[in-house]
Design a protein around this motif. Sequence first.
Motif, PDB file in Angstrom:
ATOM      1  N   SER A  59       0.836  -1.207   0.000  1.00 66.48           N
ATOM      2  CA  SER A  59       0.000   0.000   0.000  1.00 66.48           C
ATOM      3  C   SER A  59       0.864   1.247   0.000  1.00 66.48           C
ATOM      4  O   SER A  59       2.012   1.231   0.464  1.00 66.48           O
ATOM      5  CB  SER A  59      -0.877   0.022   1.254  1.00 66.48           C
ATOM      6  N   ARG A 113      -9.517  -0.766  -5.289  1.00 57.21           N
ATOM      7  CA  ARG A 113      -8.179  -0.783  -4.676  1.00 57.21           C
ATOM      8  C   ARG A 113      -7.683   0.616  -4.323  1.00 57.21           C
ATOM      9  O   ARG A 113      -6.895   0.784  -3.398  1.00 57.21           O
ATOM     10  CB  ARG A 113      -7.168  -1.441  -5.632  1.00 57.21           C
ATOM     11  N   ILE A 149      -4.163   0.434  -2.263  1.00 57.42           N
ATOM     12  CA  ILE A 149      -3.920  -0.851  -1.610  1.00 57.42           C
ATOM     13  C   ILE A 149      -3.835  -1.936  -2.661  1.00 57.42           C
ATOM     14  O   ILE A 149      -4.210  -1.726  -3.821  1.00 57.42           O
ATOM     15  CB  ILE A 149      -5.015  -1.181  -0.578  1.00 57.42           C
ATOM     16  N   ASP A 150      -3.344  -3.118  -2.248  1.00 47.25           N
ATOM     17  CA  ASP A 150      -3.241  -4.259  -3.159  1.00 47.25           C
ATOM     18  C   ASP A 150      -2.569  -3.848  -4.471  1.00 47.25           C
ATOM     19  O   ASP A 150      -3.067  -4.157  -5.560  1.00 47.25           O
ATOM     20  CB  ASP A 150      -4.624  -4.853  -3.415  1.00 47.25           C
ATOM     21  N   LYS A 154      -0.277  -3.603  -7.716  1.00 46.69           N
ATOM     22  CA  LYS A 154       0.150  -4.589  -8.695  1.00 46.69           C
ATOM     23  C   LYS A 154       1.295  -4.013  -9.528  1.00 46.69           C
ATOM     24  O   LYS A 154       1.399  -2.787  -9.666  1.00 46.69           O
ATOM     25  CB  LYS A 154      -1.019  -4.954  -9.604  1.00 46.69           C
ATOM     26  N   ASP A 189       0.596  -1.185 -11.798  1.00 42.06           N
ATOM     27  CA  ASP A 189       0.350   0.147 -11.247  1.00 42.06           C
ATOM     28  C   ASP A 189       1.605   1.011 -11.267  1.00 42.06           C
ATOM     29  O   ASP A 189       1.554   2.195 -10.937  1.00 42.06           O
ATOM     30  CB  ASP A 189      -0.159   0.043  -9.802  1.00 42.06           C
TER      31      ASP A 189
END
Length: 120
Positions: free
Chosen positions: A17, A67, A84-85, A87, A90
């Motif tokens: 995060s 997310r 958050i979460d 990848k 991103d």
Amino acid sequence: QVQLVESGGGLVQPGGSLRLSCAASGFTFSSFAMNWVRRAPGKGLEWVSAINTGGGSTTYADSVKGRFTISRDNAKNTLYLQMIDLKPEDTAVYYCAKGVTTWTKEYDYWGQGTQVTVSS
């Protein structure tokens, strides 16, 4: 003049995060929608999220929905993006961008950006 200064980026592992911030000045922050956009390596600008003047309405790109959370503090002239979460896809430079009206995905100014790298 309009100034937008992003901060909070960094290197994070997949699933991690980050919280981005954007300090705004040079205009009446509470009178304009705000957006987050990003540019991944070798790609164009991608719109990520928008928030209206009061913060009660938000919208997200499908790729980040569920997310990412956009928010704003008009008393502090600051925009936020809670992520958050995260990848690997991103990974990008994230920019906050001033909307052209009270509620819009269109923007006319953006800052220098903050780098987000998602990698193990």
